[in-house]
Design an enzyme around this catalytic site. Structure first.
Site, PDB file in Angstrom:
ATOM      1  N   ASP A   1       0.870  -1.164   0.000  1.00 37.27           N
ATOM      2  CA  ASP A   1       0.000   0.000   0.000  1.00 37.27           C
ATOM      3  C   ASP A   1       0.912   1.220   0.000  1.00 37.27           C
ATOM      4  O   ASP A   1       1.845   1.305   0.798  1.00 37.27           O
ATOM      5  CB  ASP A   1      -0.950   0.037   1.199  1.00 37.27           C
ATOM      6  CG  ASP A   1      -2.103   1.001   0.914  1.00 37.27           C
ATOM      7  OD1 ASP A   1      -2.947   0.683   0.059  1.00 37.27           O
ATOM      8  OD2 ASP A   1      -2.134   2.090   1.521  1.00 37.27           O
TER       9      ASP A   1
ATOM     10  N   ASP B   1       4.503   9.672 -10.850  1.00 43.94           N
ATOM     11  CA  ASP B   1       5.945   9.824 -11.111  1.00 43.94           C
ATOM     12  C   ASP B   1       6.305  11.061 -11.946  1.00 43.94           C
ATOM     13  O   ASP B   1       7.316  11.711 -11.651  1.00 43.94           O
ATOM     14  CB  ASP B   1       6.504   8.570 -11.801  1.00 43.94           C
ATOM     15  CG  ASP B   1       6.811   7.456 -10.807  1.00 43.94           C
ATOM     16  OD1 ASP B   1       7.296   7.767  -9.699  1.00 43.94           O
ATOM     17  OD2 ASP B   1       6.577   6.282 -11.131  1.00 43.94           O
TER      18      ASP B   1
ATOM     19  N   GLY C   1       1.579   6.382 -12.438  1.00 41.04           N
ATOM     20  CA  GLY C   1       0.911   7.258 -11.470  1.00 41.04           C
ATOM     21  C   GLY C   1       1.478   8.666 -11.405  1.00 41.04           C
ATOM     22  O   GLY C   1       1.550   9.377 -12.414  1.00 41.04           O
TER      23      GLY C   1
HETATM   24  P1  ITT Z   1      -3.482  -2.316  -5.471  1.00 35.82           P
HETATM   25  O1  ITT Z   1      -4.292  -1.930  -4.260  1.00 35.82           O
HETATM   26  O2  ITT Z   1      -4.144  -3.322  -6.348  1.00 35.82           O
HETATM   27  O3  ITT Z   1      -2.068  -2.694  -5.100  1.00 35.82           O
HETATM   28  P2  ITT Z   1      -3.660   0.520  -6.090  1.00 35.82           P
HETATM   29  O4  ITT Z   1      -3.152   1.349  -7.241  1.00 35.82           O
HETATM   30  O5  ITT Z   1      -5.113   0.663  -5.713  1.00 35.82           O
HETATM   31  O6  ITT Z   1      -3.314  -1.020  -6.414  1.00 35.82           O
HETATM   32  P3  ITT Z   1      -2.775   1.736  -3.614  1.00 35.82           P
HETATM   33  O7  ITT Z   1      -4.101   1.774  -2.970  1.00 35.82           O
HETATM   34  O8  ITT Z   1      -1.589   1.318  -2.796  1.00 35.82           O
HETATM   35  O9  ITT Z   1      -2.728   0.754  -4.867  1.00 35.82           O
HETATM   36  O10 ITT Z   1      -2.512   3.171  -4.254  1.00 35.82           O
HETATM   37  C1  ITT Z   1      -1.243   3.529  -4.609  1.00 35.82           C
HETATM   38  C2  ITT Z   1      -1.318   4.786  -5.478  1.00 35.82           C
HETATM   39  O11 ITT Z   1      -0.269   5.672  -5.083  1.00 35.82           O
HETATM   40  C3  ITT Z   1      -1.060   4.421  -6.920  1.00 35.82           C
HETATM   41  O12 ITT Z   1      -2.259   4.109  -7.602  1.00 35.82           O
HETATM   42  C4  ITT Z   1      -0.387   5.702  -7.421  1.00 35.82           C
HETATM   43  O13 ITT Z   1      -1.345   6.683  -7.677  1.00 35.82           O
HETATM   44  C5  ITT Z   1       0.400   6.158  -6.207  1.00 35.82           C
HETATM   45  N1  ITT Z   1       1.772   5.594  -6.227  1.00 35.82           N
HETATM   46  C6  ITT Z   1       2.277   4.659  -5.374  1.00 35.82           C
HETATM   47  N2  ITT Z   1       3.533   4.337  -5.696  1.00 35.82           N
HETATM   48  C7  ITT Z   1       3.836   5.080  -6.779  1.00 35.82           C
HETATM   49  C8  ITT Z   1       4.980   5.187  -7.588  1.00 35.82           C
HETATM   50  O14 ITT Z   1       6.050   4.432  -7.386  1.00 35.82           O
HETATM   51  N3  ITT Z   1       4.952   6.043  -8.593  1.00 35.82           N
HETATM   52  C9  ITT Z   1       3.860   6.801  -8.846  1.00 35.82           C
HETATM   53  N4  ITT Z   1       2.724   6.756  -8.150  1.00 35.82           N
HETATM   54  C10 ITT Z   1       2.710   5.902  -7.105  1.00 35.82           C
END
Ligand code: ITT
Length: 198
Positions: A71, A157, A155
């Site tokens: 997360d 980045d 995302g």
């Molecule tokens: P899962 O729950 O299926 O793993 P999710 O995208 O819903 O996927 P999260 O709830 O953890 O996952 O949300 C993480 C968000 O944070 C992700 O969708 C991006 O918008 C942002 N994010 C996290 N790590 C990132 C990265 O390395 N680079 C860019 N954006 C990132």
């Protein structure tokens, strides 16, 4: 026999990075899809770590393998830590990131460098077959840029600027990003814990 790890994520950007970061481990990393697990996970935790634990505990009900979950999100100081744990849902789950990123840059219009500080945070949880739950976290500090730059990563980045590289994290190579990223740090810390146990 090669151990199997099921990664409780459906985010393609995360999956690409996770498989590369764990590539030197003698384990087979399967996505939920590859493991044939389809389940809706209710991410109602207040912290990244709580949500990572919710993800792994939910998926562990469907497999005997080790389950890992991520997360993560972006905390922008000027916006009081937003979008934080709501990073994926912020401005709507299906809103394209070109729009989300543009809107965030607009929200910070006129804000000087020293007030544009932000960080990516990643919590990794592991649910072991014996019921033990492990957690690690990793952080990458930077500032919110003045424009979207780069095609790498995913995302947020393109708007996350790393002053020491003079680049956004979307302009780093995949290897460079994994070396310094919140996800790379948290996953390598988890790897150390897993290697003590498998
Ligand atoms: P899962 O729950 O299926 O793993 P999710 O995208 O819903 O996927 P999260 O709830 O953890 O996952 O949300 C993480 C968000 O944070 C992700 O969708 C991006 O918008 C942002 N994010 C996290 N790590 C990132 C990265 O390395 N680079 C860019 N954006 C990132």
């Amino acid at each position: 026999m090669t151990k199997r790890i099921v990664f409780a994520t459906e985010n393609a950007g995360k999956i690409r990075e996770i498989k590369a970061i764990l590539a030197d481990m003698d384990v087979e990393v399967l996505t939920m899809k590859e493991a044939g697990i389809a389940v809706d996970i209710e991410e109602n935790g207040k912290t990244f770590t709580e949500n990572a634990i919710i993800k792994v505990k939910t998926v562990a009900e469907y497999t005997d393998a080790i389950v890992l979950g991520d997360d993560s999100g972006l905390e922008i100081d000027y916006l009081n830590g937003e979008p934080g744990v709501y990073s994926a849902r912020y401005m709507g789950h299906d809103t394209p990131y070109e729009i989300k990123n543009q809107k965030l840059i607009e929200k910070l219009a006129g804000v000087p460098d020293d007030k544009r500080t932000a960080r990516f945070v990643c919590a990794i949880a592991a649910a072991m077959p014996d019921g033990e739950v492990l957690t690690t976290t990793g952080i990458m500090e930077g500032i919110i840029g003045y424009e979207s730059r780069g095609e790498g990563g995913f995302g947020y980045d393109p708007i996350f600027f790393l002053p020491e590289y003079g680049k956004s994290s979307a302009e780093l190579t995949a290897e460079q990003k994994n070396e310094v990223s919140h996800r790379g740090k948290a996953l390598r810390a988890m790897q150390v814990e897993l290697l003590k146990r498998i």
